[in-house]
Design an enzyme around this catalytic site. Structure first.
Site, PDB file in Angstrom:
ATOM      1  N   ASP A 144     -20.925  -8.329   0.997  1.00 48.32           N
ATOM      2  CA  ASP A 144     -20.733  -8.361   2.450  1.00 48.32           C
ATOM      3  C   ASP A 144     -22.034  -7.866   3.069  1.00 48.32           C
ATOM      4  O   ASP A 144     -22.110  -6.754   3.584  1.00 48.32           O
ATOM      5  CB  ASP A 144     -19.543  -7.472   2.833  1.00 48.32           C
ATOM      6  CG  ASP A 144     -19.244  -7.484   4.324  1.00 48.32           C
ATOM      7  OD1 ASP A 144     -19.811  -8.341   5.036  1.00 48.32           O
ATOM      8  OD2 ASP A 144     -18.455  -6.631   4.777  1.00 48.32           O
ATOM      9  N   ASN A 194     -13.976  -0.583   3.018  1.00 47.75           N
ATOM     10  CA  ASN A 194     -13.048  -1.470   3.719  1.00 47.75           C
ATOM     11  C   ASN A 194     -12.404  -2.485   2.776  1.00 47.75           C
ATOM     12  O   ASN A 194     -11.181  -2.607   2.706  1.00 47.75           O
ATOM     13  CB  ASN A 194     -13.803  -2.186   4.841  1.00 47.75           C
ATOM     14  CG  ASN A 194     -12.915  -3.065   5.703  1.00 47.75           C
ATOM     15  OD1 ASN A 194     -11.878  -2.625   6.182  1.00 47.75           O
ATOM     16  ND2 ASN A 194     -13.323  -4.305   5.913  1.00 47.75           N
ATOM     17  N   CYS A 203     -21.574 -12.266   8.120  1.00 45.74           N
ATOM     18  CA  CYS A 203     -21.562 -12.173   9.583  1.00 45.74           C
ATOM     19  C   CYS A 203     -22.604 -13.092  10.207  1.00 45.74           C
ATOM     20  O   CYS A 203     -22.830 -13.048  11.414  1.00 45.74           O
ATOM     21  CB  CYS A 203     -21.777 -10.729  10.033  1.00 45.74           C
ATOM     22  SG  CYS A 203     -23.320  -9.986   9.460  1.00 45.74           S
ATOM     23  N   TYR A 263     -22.933  -3.488  -1.002  1.00 43.83           N
ATOM     24  CA  TYR A 263     -22.778  -3.202   0.432  1.00 43.83           C
ATOM     25  C   TYR A 263     -21.325  -2.820   0.748  1.00 43.83           C
ATOM     26  O   TYR A 263     -20.691  -3.393   1.634  1.00 43.83           O
ATOM     27  CB  TYR A 263     -23.176  -4.401   1.295  1.00 43.83           C
ATOM     28  CG  TYR A 263     -24.349  -5.221   0.821  1.00 43.83           C
ATOM     29  CD1 TYR A 263     -25.666  -4.833   1.100  1.00 43.83           C
ATOM     30  CD2 TYR A 263     -24.166  -6.403   0.109  1.00 43.83           C
ATOM     31  CE1 TYR A 263     -26.737  -5.605   0.684  1.00 43.83           C
ATOM     32  CE2 TYR A 263     -25.229  -7.178  -0.317  1.00 43.83           C
ATOM     33  CZ  TYR A 263     -26.515  -6.772  -0.030  1.00 43.83           C
ATOM     34  OH  TYR A 263     -27.580  -7.544  -0.451  1.00 43.83           O
ATOM     35  N   GLU A 279     -23.658   1.343  -2.177  1.00 40.70           N
ATOM     36  CA  GLU A 279     -23.889   1.483  -0.740  1.00 40.70           C
ATOM     37  C   GLU A 279     -25.056   2.444  -0.575  1.00 40.70           C
ATOM     38  O   GLU A 279     -25.215   3.375  -1.372  1.00 40.70           O
ATOM     39  CB  GLU A 279     -22.634   2.008  -0.039  1.00 40.70           C
ATOM     40  CG  GLU A 279     -22.795   2.353   1.424  1.00 40.70           C
ATOM     41  CD  GLU A 279     -23.276   1.191   2.279  1.00 40.70           C
ATOM     42  OE1 GLU A 279     -24.283   1.376   2.995  1.00 40.70           O
ATOM     43  OE2 GLU A 279     -22.676   0.104   2.218  1.00 40.70           O
ATOM     44  N   GLU A 294     -17.551 -14.540  11.796  1.00 38.54           N
ATOM     45  CA  GLU A 294     -17.497 -14.001  10.439  1.00 38.54           C
ATOM     46  C   GLU A 294     -16.939 -15.112   9.556  1.00 38.54           C
ATOM     47  O   GLU A 294     -16.043 -15.858   9.970  1.00 38.54           O
ATOM     48  CB  GLU A 294     -16.574 -12.783  10.401  1.00 38.54           C
ATOM     49  CG  GLU A 294     -16.805 -11.865   9.235  1.00 38.54           C
ATOM     50  CD  GLU A 294     -17.734 -10.709   9.559  1.00 38.54           C
ATOM     51  OE1 GLU A 294     -17.938  -9.866   8.673  1.00 38.54           O
ATOM     52  OE2 GLU A 294     -18.276 -10.651  10.679  1.00 38.54           O
ATOM     53  N   GLN A 319     -15.513  -2.610  11.172  1.00 40.64           N
ATOM     54  CA  GLN A 319     -15.202  -3.925  11.722  1.00 40.64           C
ATOM     55  C   GLN A 319     -14.573  -3.738  13.100  1.00 40.64           C
ATOM     56  O   GLN A 319     -13.602  -3.002  13.245  1.00 40.64           O
ATOM     57  CB  GLN A 319     -14.250  -4.680  10.793  1.00 40.64           C
ATOM     58  CG  GLN A 319     -14.828  -4.984   9.421  1.00 40.64           C
ATOM     59  CD  GLN A 319     -15.873  -6.094   9.447  1.00 40.64           C
ATOM     60  OE1 GLN A 319     -16.078  -6.753  10.457  1.00 40.64           O
ATOM     61  NE2 GLN A 319     -16.543  -6.294   8.325  1.00 40.64           N
TER      62      GLN A 319
END
Length: 363
Positions: free
Chosen positions: A296, A220, A321, A215, A236, A355, A187
């Site tokens: 995400d 994070n 996003c 994801y 992921e 976002e 980010q």
């Protein structure tokens, strides 16, 4: 990387426009008013990428950026107000260093990666092979600047120090440490990222069931959300992100997360028992009592099959996003889930990008 129009005096009006745009996109779904999380007006961007531009008729070079859609008219820069103070402090010192041919010859691009914790990594990209002479000069420069350095040329990568930066973020009074690898997604706005983590932590709430995360990147969101549930199964597909996430879990002594390198589509097949996956051999999917899913996704949003997977869960916590694809996904889910919370996170001041986050709960 194109150059944002930097105008702090216009910030409040631009943020209000984003708030109105998000509210309009979510209005068909009876969403509550978005919670708004502002960005610092300057020095908020923790990474930056610059091309090098040579003046006609001499060897003098400058940091350069370009307006969107124009790759032929450079904007020459001595500093970059939206970038972190650390990047701005490093820019002139690096510029002085590339006078050394061992570092400056055929250098065409520079990438800075910094953290709120003060760590820094610089990637130098070349149109020539880099060698031991480069390494020796880079080791001296890294010591002088107090940074990690990565050199890249065709087919070669040399690391001086670490190939990642170390970040520390605070969520609900707890500090989490992150390794953020060179070349992997992170980010860009650290202050707003910290606010996003806090919002997601609060929105999920304390649960006695399990969380599925799609994801997950470098972990994070995984680290703080893992403290809110019994167990987490995270997925992921990027190998570098998976490795960083595993290191981050270990560094923070988070032991209730299982991470698998599967796409959302593959996980759907596994949960539906369509086919077995060797990467799930040590994981008993039937032992999970999933109550929530956290997503995400990339700008394209969730594909229809992943939306149908998300529909199974009581709670869908969605960070986006791209508000347009967020609205498209909500339209697919709206018959079974309602929006109970939504938020705007101003990750990208002075641009139209935003976002956003929503909590969807089963009707």
């Amino acid at each position: 990387m194109s150059r944002p129009q930097f105008d702090p005096s216009a910030y409040a009006a631009q943020l209000e426009d984003k708030k109105s745009r998000l509210a309009g996109l979510l209005a068909p779904f009876a969403a509550p008013a978005p919670e708004v999380f502002e960005s610092p007006r300057e020095h908020y961007r923790l990474r930056a990428e610059f091309r090098l531009w040579r003046e006609t008729g001499n060897e003098k070079r400058h940091y350069a950026m370009f307006e969107q859609g124009d790759k032929h008219t450079p904007i020459l820069l001595e500093d970059f107000p939206i970038a972190s103070r650390r990047i701005n402090e490093l820019m002139p010192r690096l510029k002085a260093a590339w006078a050394d041919p061992a570092l400056g010859f055929k250098l065409f691009q520079v990438e800075f990666l910094t953290t709120l914790a003060g760590d820094a990594l610089i990637t130098l990209c070349y149109h020539r092979p880099i060698d031991d002479a480069w390494r020796q000069a880079a080791e001296k420069l890294a010591a002088e600047l107090g940074v990690n350095l990565v050199g890249r040329s065709r087919g070669k990568r040399i690391v001086v120090g670490r190939d990642y930066v170390e970040e520390e973020l605070s969520v609900a009074g707890r500090r989490f440490r992150y390794r953020q690898p060179e070349g992997a997604f992170t980010q860009p706005n650290g202050e707003v990222n910290q606010k996003m983590l806090g919002w997601a932590y609060e929105a999920l709430g304390q649960r006695d069931d399990d969380l599925l995360e799609l994801y997950c990147g470098n972990g994070n969101f995984t680290l703080p959300l893992a403290t809110r549930v019994r167990k987490v199964l995270a997925t992921e597909i990027s190998k570098s992100s998976v490795n960083a996430a595993l290191a981050n879990l270990a560094d923070n002594a988070v032991d209730n997360v299982s991470l698998v390198r599967l796409s959302a589509e593959e996980l759907t097949q596994a949960l539906n028992e369509v086919r077995p996956f060797r990467r799930l051999a040590d994981i008993d999917l039937k032992s999970y009592a999933f109550g929530s899913v956290f997503v995400d996704p990339p700008r394209a949003g969730m594909d229809p099959d992943t939306c149908e997977l998300a529909r199974r869960f009581e709670r869908i916590l969605y960070i986006s996003c791209n508000p347009e694809t967020l609205a498209q996904n909500i339209a697919q889910l709206h018959d079974t889930h309602r929006i109970s919370r939504c938020a705007l996170f101003d990750q990208f001041p002075y641009t139209h990008h935003m976002e956003s986050g929503v909590l969807l709960e089963r009707r």
